[in-house]
Design a protein around this motif. Structure first.
Motif, PDB file in Angstrom:
ATOM      1  N   ILE A 112       0.874  -1.172   0.000  1.00  0.00           N
ATOM      2  CA  ILE A 112       0.000   0.000   0.000  1.00  0.00           C
ATOM      3  C   ILE A 112       0.907   1.217   0.000  1.00  0.00           C
ATOM      4  CG2 ILE A 112      -1.697   1.331   1.290  1.00  0.00           C
ATOM      5  CD1 ILE A 112      -2.843  -1.303   2.306  1.00  0.00           C
ATOM      6  N   ILE A 113       0.652   2.119  -0.930  1.00  0.00           N
ATOM      7  CA  ILE A 113       1.454   3.339  -1.071  1.00  0.00           C
ATOM      8  C   ILE A 113       0.526   4.528  -0.880  1.00  0.00           C
ATOM      9  CG2 ILE A 113       2.927   4.667  -2.629  1.00  0.00           C
ATOM     10  CD1 ILE A 113       3.013   1.720  -4.152  1.00  0.00           C
ATOM     11  N   VAL A 114       0.851   5.394   0.058  1.00  0.00           N
ATOM     12  CA  VAL A 114       0.034   6.574   0.349  1.00  0.00           C
ATOM     13  C   VAL A 114       0.906   7.805   0.172  1.00  0.00           C
ATOM     14  CG1 VAL A 114      -1.425   7.731   2.048  1.00  0.00           C
ATOM     15  CG2 VAL A 114      -1.231   5.238   2.083  1.00  0.00           C
ATOM     16  N   THR A 115       0.501   8.709  -0.717  1.00  0.00           N
ATOM     17  CA  THR A 115       1.287   9.927  -0.905  1.00  0.00           C
ATOM     18  C   THR A 115       1.073  10.868   0.285  1.00  0.00           C
ATOM     19  OG1 THR A 115      -0.440  11.128  -2.094  1.00  0.00           O
ATOM     20  CG2 THR A 115       1.057   9.741  -3.429  1.00  0.00           C
ATOM     21  N   GLU A 116       2.012  11.752   0.496  1.00  0.00           N
ATOM     22  CA  GLU A 116       1.897  12.734   1.583  1.00  0.00           C
ATOM     23  C   GLU A 116       0.642  13.595   1.414  1.00  0.00           C
ATOM     24  OE1 GLU A 116       3.598  13.404   4.387  1.00  0.00           O
ATOM     25  OE2 GLU A 116       4.984  11.744   4.100  1.00  0.00           O
ATOM     26  N   GLN A 117       0.339  13.988   0.168  1.00  0.00           N
ATOM     27  CA  GLN A 117      -0.849  14.808  -0.090  1.00  0.00           C
ATOM     28  C   GLN A 117      -2.127  14.038   0.235  1.00  0.00           C
ATOM     29  OE1 GLN A 117       1.553  14.136  -2.329  1.00  0.00           O
ATOM     30  NE2 GLN A 117       2.450  16.067  -2.995  1.00  0.00           N
ATOM     31  N   ALA A 118      -2.155  12.752  -0.090  1.00  0.00           N
ATOM     32  CA  ALA A 118      -3.327  11.931   0.232  1.00  0.00           C
ATOM     33  C   ALA A 118      -3.470  11.800   1.747  1.00  0.00           C
ATOM     34  CB  ALA A 118      -3.213  10.551  -0.413  1.00  0.00           C
ATOM     35  N   ASN A 119      -2.366  11.591   2.432  1.00  0.00           N
ATOM     36  CA  ASN A 119      -2.414  11.499   3.893  1.00  0.00           C
ATOM     37  C   ASN A 119      -2.970  12.787   4.499  1.00  0.00           C
ATOM     38  OD1 ASN A 119      -1.605  10.158   6.516  1.00  0.00           O
ATOM     39  ND2 ASN A 119      -0.463  12.070   6.626  1.00  0.00           N
ATOM     40  N   LYS A 120      -2.538  13.908   3.992  1.00  0.00           N
ATOM     41  CA  LYS A 120      -3.025  15.202   4.493  1.00  0.00           C
ATOM     42  C   LYS A 120      -4.534  15.319   4.275  1.00  0.00           C
ATOM     43  CE  LYS A 120      -2.388  20.154   4.174  1.00  0.00           C
ATOM     44  NZ  LYS A 120      -1.849  21.275   3.472  1.00  0.00           N
ATOM     45  N   TRP A 121      -5.017  14.902   3.106  1.00  0.00           N
ATOM     46  CA  TRP A 121      -6.455  14.939   2.814  1.00  0.00           C
ATOM     47  C   TRP A 121      -7.219  14.085   3.823  1.00  0.00           C
ATOM     48  CZ3 TRP A 121     -10.399  11.587   1.726  1.00  0.00           C
ATOM     49  CH2 TRP A 121     -11.555  12.129   1.158  1.00  0.00           C
ATOM     50  N   PHE A 122      -6.754  12.856   4.065  1.00  0.00           N
ATOM     51  CA  PHE A 122      -7.418  11.979   5.031  1.00  0.00           C
ATOM     52  C   PHE A 122      -7.415  12.588   6.426  1.00  0.00           C
ATOM     53  CE2 PHE A 122      -6.967   8.661   1.813  1.00  0.00           C
ATOM     54  CZ  PHE A 122      -8.174   8.001   1.942  1.00  0.00           C
ATOM     55  N   GLU A 123      -6.287  13.148   6.831  1.00  0.00           N
ATOM     56  CA  GLU A 123      -6.212  13.778   8.159  1.00  0.00           C
ATOM     57  C   GLU A 123      -7.250  14.883   8.300  1.00  0.00           C
ATOM     58  OE1 GLU A 123      -1.548  13.231   9.469  1.00  0.00           O
ATOM     59  OE2 GLU A 123      -2.127  15.055   8.429  1.00  0.00           O
ATOM     60  N   GLU A 124      -7.382  15.711   7.277  1.00  0.00           N
ATOM     61  CA  GLU A 124      -8.309  16.845   7.337  1.00  0.00           C
ATOM     62  C   GLU A 124      -9.764  16.407   7.179  1.00  0.00           C
ATOM     63  OE1 GLU A 124      -6.855  19.567   4.377  1.00  0.00           O
ATOM     64  OE2 GLU A 124      -5.066  20.052   5.555  1.00  0.00           O
ATOM     65  N   GLU A 125     -10.058  15.585   6.175  1.00  0.00           N
ATOM     66  CA  GLU A 125     -11.441  15.206   5.883  1.00  0.00           C
ATOM     67  C   GLU A 125     -12.041  14.266   6.934  1.00  0.00           C
ATOM     68  OE1 GLU A 125     -13.498  16.354   3.396  1.00  0.00           O
ATOM     69  OE2 GLU A 125     -11.880  17.775   3.004  1.00  0.00           O
ATOM     70  N   GLU A 146      -5.332  17.080  -7.013  1.00  0.00           N
ATOM     71  CA  GLU A 146      -5.512  18.474  -6.602  1.00  0.00           C
ATOM     72  C   GLU A 146      -6.616  19.176  -7.393  1.00  0.00           C
ATOM     73  OE1 GLU A 146      -2.740  22.440  -6.006  1.00  0.00           O
ATOM     74  OE2 GLU A 146      -1.799  20.476  -6.097  1.00  0.00           O
ATOM     75  N   LYS A 147      -6.679  18.955  -8.702  1.00  0.00           N
ATOM     76  CA  LYS A 147      -7.693  19.614  -9.532  1.00  0.00           C
ATOM     77  C   LYS A 147      -9.109  19.213  -9.125  1.00  0.00           C
ATOM     78  CE  LYS A 147      -4.975  20.472 -13.662  1.00  0.00           C
ATOM     79  NZ  LYS A 147      -4.833  20.218 -15.089  1.00  0.00           N
ATOM     80  N   ALA A 148      -9.306  17.924  -8.874  1.00  0.00           N
ATOM     81  CA  ALA A 148     -10.634  17.432  -8.505  1.00  0.00           C
ATOM     82  C   ALA A 148     -10.885  17.533  -6.997  1.00  0.00           C
ATOM     83  CB  ALA A 148     -10.793  15.980  -8.953  1.00  0.00           C
ATOM     84  N   ASP A 149      -9.841  17.809  -6.233  1.00  0.00           N
ATOM     85  CA  ASP A 149      -9.904  17.860  -4.776  1.00  0.00           C
ATOM     86  C   ASP A 149     -10.519  16.581  -4.216  1.00  0.00           C
ATOM     87  OD1 ASP A 149      -9.570  18.848  -2.176  1.00  0.00           O
ATOM     88  OD2 ASP A 149     -11.548  19.781  -2.169  1.00  0.00           O
ATOM     89  N   GLU A 150      -9.932  15.438  -4.656  1.00  0.00           N
ATOM     90  CA  GLU A 150     -10.414  14.144  -4.184  1.00  0.00           C
ATOM     91  C   GLU A 150      -9.302  13.111  -4.240  1.00  0.00           C
ATOM     92  OE1 GLU A 150     -13.658  13.371  -6.825  1.00  0.00           O
ATOM     93  OE2 GLU A 150     -12.374  12.477  -8.342  1.00  0.00           O
ATOM     94  N   ILE A 151      -9.562  12.009  -3.604  1.00  0.00           N
ATOM     95  CA  ILE A 151      -8.614  10.895  -3.572  1.00  0.00           C
ATOM     96  C   ILE A 151      -8.780  10.044  -4.822  1.00  0.00           C
ATOM     97  CG2 ILE A 151      -8.095   8.724  -2.353  1.00  0.00           C
ATOM     98  CD1 ILE A 151      -7.020  11.222  -0.958  1.00  0.00           C
ATOM     99  N   ARG A 152      -7.670   9.556  -5.347  1.00  0.00           N
ATOM    100  CA  ARG A 152      -7.660   8.625  -6.482  1.00  0.00           C
ATOM    101  C   ARG A 152      -7.001   7.335  -6.009  1.00  0.00           C
ATOM    102  NH1 ARG A 152     -10.951  10.866 -10.144  1.00  0.00           N
ATOM    103  NH2 ARG A 152     -10.227  12.857 -10.889  1.00  0.00           N
ATOM    104  N   TYR A 153      -7.606   6.228  -6.378  1.00  0.00           N
ATOM    105  CA  TYR A 153      -7.062   4.916  -6.047  1.00  0.00           C
ATOM    106  C   TYR A 153      -6.504   4.290  -7.310  1.00  0.00           C
ATOM    107  CZ  TYR A 153      -9.989   5.628  -1.937  1.00  0.00           C
ATOM    108  OH  TYR A 153     -10.575   6.141  -0.809  1.00  0.00           O
ATOM    109  N   ARG A 154      -5.277   3.771  -7.217  1.00  0.00           N
ATOM    110  CA  ARG A 154      -4.614   3.151  -8.367  1.00  0.00           C
ATOM    111  C   ARG A 154      -4.238   1.730  -8.015  1.00  0.00           C
ATOM    112  NH1 ARG A 154      -1.007   6.319 -11.116  1.00  0.00           N
ATOM    113  NH2 ARG A 154      -1.206   4.675 -12.646  1.00  0.00           N
ATOM    114  N   PHE A 155      -4.390   0.835  -8.952  1.00  0.00           N
ATOM    115  CA  PHE A 155      -3.988  -0.549  -8.803  1.00  0.00           C
ATOM    116  C   PHE A 155      -2.788  -0.757  -9.711  1.00  0.00           C
ATOM    117  CE2 PHE A 155      -8.259  -0.380  -7.343  1.00  0.00           C
ATOM    118  CZ  PHE A 155      -8.327  -1.325  -6.340  1.00  0.00           C
ATOM    119  N   LEU A 156      -1.630  -1.026  -9.128  1.00  0.00           N
ATOM    120  CA  LEU A 156      -0.386  -1.155  -9.881  1.00  0.00           C
ATOM    121  C   LEU A 156       0.034  -2.612  -9.971  1.00  0.00           C
ATOM    122  CD1 LEU A 156       1.475   1.718  -7.998  1.00  0.00           C
ATOM    123  CD2 LEU A 156       0.099   1.924 -10.076  1.00  0.00           C
ATOM    124  N   SER A 157       0.390  -3.038 -11.191  1.00  0.00           N
ATOM    125  CA  SER A 157       0.820  -4.435 -11.335  1.00  0.00           C
ATOM    126  C   SER A 157       2.318  -4.530 -11.387  1.00  0.00           C
ATOM    127  CB  SER A 157       0.202  -5.057 -12.575  1.00  0.00           C
ATOM    128  OG  SER A 157       0.385  -4.260 -13.710  1.00  0.00           O
TER     129      SER A 157
END
Length: 111
Positions: free
Chosen positions: A18-31, A100-111
């Motif tokens: 599981i990979i979480v970007t710093e920006q995504a972590n900040k969004w989760f903390e705030e939201e 950032e543009k959509a102001d939402e989280i994106r989930y990616r599945f990487l192979s």
């Protein structure tokens, strides 16, 4: 007992990350108003679509880890998936990033 006389689930060996970007972590903390020590579980839910699943999408909830398949910790927040949800994540790494543009989280599945 499950349909067809099956009494258990077949487990697939996984090295999922599981990979979480710093920006995504900040969004989760705030939201979700998360604090150090909190945890967020990700799992598959019926309806929706991901880049690798038809009829299923990603769901999440603040929860305590139980039987962890994979986890990542960022700034004291744990992001995880349970072994029960292995069917949904099997064969992929799971990346959580902030759009950032959509102001939402994106989930990616990487192979």
């Amino acid at each position: 007992m499950l349909r067809g006389g099956v009494t258990g689930l077949i487990s697939v060996q996984t090295n999922m990350k599981i990979i979480v970007t710093e920006q995504a972590n900040k969004w989760f903390e705030e939201e979700l108003e998360l604090e150090k020590g909190d945890a967020v579980r990700f799992y598959g839910k019926v309806y929706g679509k991901t880049e690798v699943h038809d009829n299923y999408s990603v769901a999440m909830q603040v929860a305590e880890p139980n039987d962890v398949l994979a986890k990542a910790t960022v700034n004291g927040i744990t992001y995880f998936a349970e072994k029960w949800d292995e069917w949904f994540f099997s064969e992929y790494d799971f990346k959580i990033e902030y759009d950032e543009k959509a102001d939402e989280i994106r989930y990616r599945f990487l192979s």
